[in-house]
Design a protein around this motif. Sequence first.
Motif, PDB file in Angstrom:
ATOM      1  N   THR A  10      38.032 -13.143  38.849  1.00  0.00           N
ATOM      2  CA  THR A  10      37.246 -13.863  39.843  1.00  0.00           C
ATOM      3  C   THR A  10      36.628 -12.878  40.832  1.00  0.00           C
ATOM      4  N   HIS A  12      35.039 -11.504  44.208  1.00  0.00           N
ATOM      5  CA  HIS A  12      35.209 -11.762  45.641  1.00  0.00           C
ATOM      6  C   HIS A  12      33.919 -11.321  46.316  1.00  0.00           C
ATOM      7  N   ALA A  34      33.686 -20.785  44.480  1.00  0.00           N
ATOM      8  CA  ALA A  34      34.263 -21.341  45.706  1.00  0.00           C
ATOM      9  C   ALA A  34      33.440 -20.872  46.895  1.00  0.00           C
ATOM     10  N   TYR A  41      37.435 -24.793  52.066  1.00  0.00           N
ATOM     11  CA  TYR A  41      36.634 -24.167  51.005  1.00  0.00           C
ATOM     12  C   TYR A  41      36.415 -25.177  49.886  1.00  0.00           C
ATOM     13  N   LEU A  43      34.961 -25.979  45.853  1.00  0.00           N
ATOM     14  CA  LEU A  43      34.727 -25.384  44.534  1.00  0.00           C
ATOM     15  C   LEU A  43      33.419 -25.960  44.007  1.00  0.00           C
ATOM     16  N   ALA A 148      38.665 -26.328  46.906  1.00  0.00           N
ATOM     17  CA  ALA A 148      38.839 -25.264  45.911  1.00  0.00           C
ATOM     18  C   ALA A 148      40.316 -24.946  45.708  1.00  0.00           C
ATOM     19  N   ALA A 159      39.547 -17.671  51.953  1.00  0.00           N
ATOM     20  CA  ALA A 159      39.279 -17.201  50.593  1.00  0.00           C
ATOM     21  C   ALA A 159      40.584 -16.826  49.884  1.00  0.00           C
ATOM     22  N   VAL A 162      42.135 -19.738  48.168  1.00  0.00           N
ATOM     23  CA  VAL A 162      41.458 -20.065  46.908  1.00  0.00           C
ATOM     24  C   VAL A 162      42.005 -19.205  45.780  1.00  0.00           C
ATOM     25  N   LEU A 163      42.113 -17.910  46.037  1.00  0.00           N
ATOM     26  CA  LEU A 163      42.557 -16.984  44.999  1.00  0.00           C
ATOM     27  C   LEU A 163      44.011 -17.231  44.614  1.00  0.00           C
ATOM     28  N   SER A 167      42.559 -17.983  41.003  1.00  0.00           N
ATOM     29  CA  SER A 167      42.133 -16.669  40.526  1.00  0.00           C
ATOM     30  C   SER A 167      42.176 -16.614  39.005  1.00  0.00           C
ATOM     31  N   VAL A 173      34.484 -16.311  44.466  1.00  0.00           N
ATOM     32  CA  VAL A 173      34.676 -16.950  45.763  1.00  0.00           C
ATOM     33  C   VAL A 173      33.826 -16.189  46.779  1.00  0.00           C
ATOM     34  N   ASP A 175      33.441 -15.224  50.502  1.00  0.00           N
ATOM     35  CA  ASP A 175      34.354 -15.136  51.648  1.00  0.00           C
ATOM     36  C   ASP A 175      33.573 -15.315  52.943  1.00  0.00           C
TER      37      ASP A 175
END
Length: 318
Positions: A10, A12, A34, A41, A43, A148, A159, A162-163, A167, A173, A175
């Motif tokens: 993913t 960043h 995301a 956040y 998705l 997300a 962020a 989200v990960l 991820s 994503v 940030d």
Amino acid sequence: MTAQPPGTETEHLTADAAGLDRAAALLAAGGLVAIPTETVYGLAVDARDDEAVARLYHAKGRPTFNPLIVHVADTEQASALVAMPPEAVRLAQDFWPGALTLVLPIRPDSGISPLVTAGLATLGVRVPAHPVARDLLRRTGPLAAPSANPSGQVSPTRASHVLEGLSGRIAAVVDGGASTVGVESTIVGVLPDPVLLRAGGIPSEALEACLGMGLFVGGEAGQPISPGQLASHYAPKGAVRLNAAAAEPGETMLGFGDVPGDLTLSASGDLVEAAANLFARLHELNRMGAERIAVAPVPETGLGRAINDRLRRAAAPR
């Protein structure tokens, strides 16, 4: 079906022109990205791309009978997708951009994937206030963007959140820093009379003042007609006990106001601060390995309604 090819990393992305151009390119290719909003956040996928929307449901593990919110850059984009009666226009004028989603009759020529609406004749639309989200939406057009995170788990306000959950399952994503509101948007259906479908980042009192009328609360029975209506939702890994004056043996305490805790939503009892902290604290409880969580009482007024709504769903049987 896979959300991303196995072993995909993913990306960043930074919230600058280069990062947003890359995000727009990934979305145009059917990718899942995301994005930051002021609430949580989201998705995002192209809301007109059936295959991309199907991958979104798969990546989140979200039931396909649970409709999605479409984010747009401005009221003009929204009007191309939905019919806006006078009450909806009034709410949009007062609260867009911002943490308000309107569920309205979808236009036959909207081009929105039927997977987004879960086959309903209505569509939830929102103009987010986050400048990064709106800058991206001006590049892409309408984006379907639920929170997300894996379905039913704690919503992400950074962020990094989200990960932690997605991820390798999504393309990227963007940030944009921490979400400032911290709980999802308030949802009002105008079908044709205004109905509060979900408490959220705008207190119902402000909506009622705008409309000059009280809001009926509805939409809980049967198939959801907007997001956030499933009984169990926003859940941390540990079991949750609400309205606790103190922790019992083996519990981790989430405090508020005069009730202290291992963590607190707001030591001063500030509901705005508590809303902004809610999901971040639930993520912290997960990282702490909390198996039993006691939560201090939160007043059922203003943003407290949205906070308590999320806490009740977090505590519901799974």
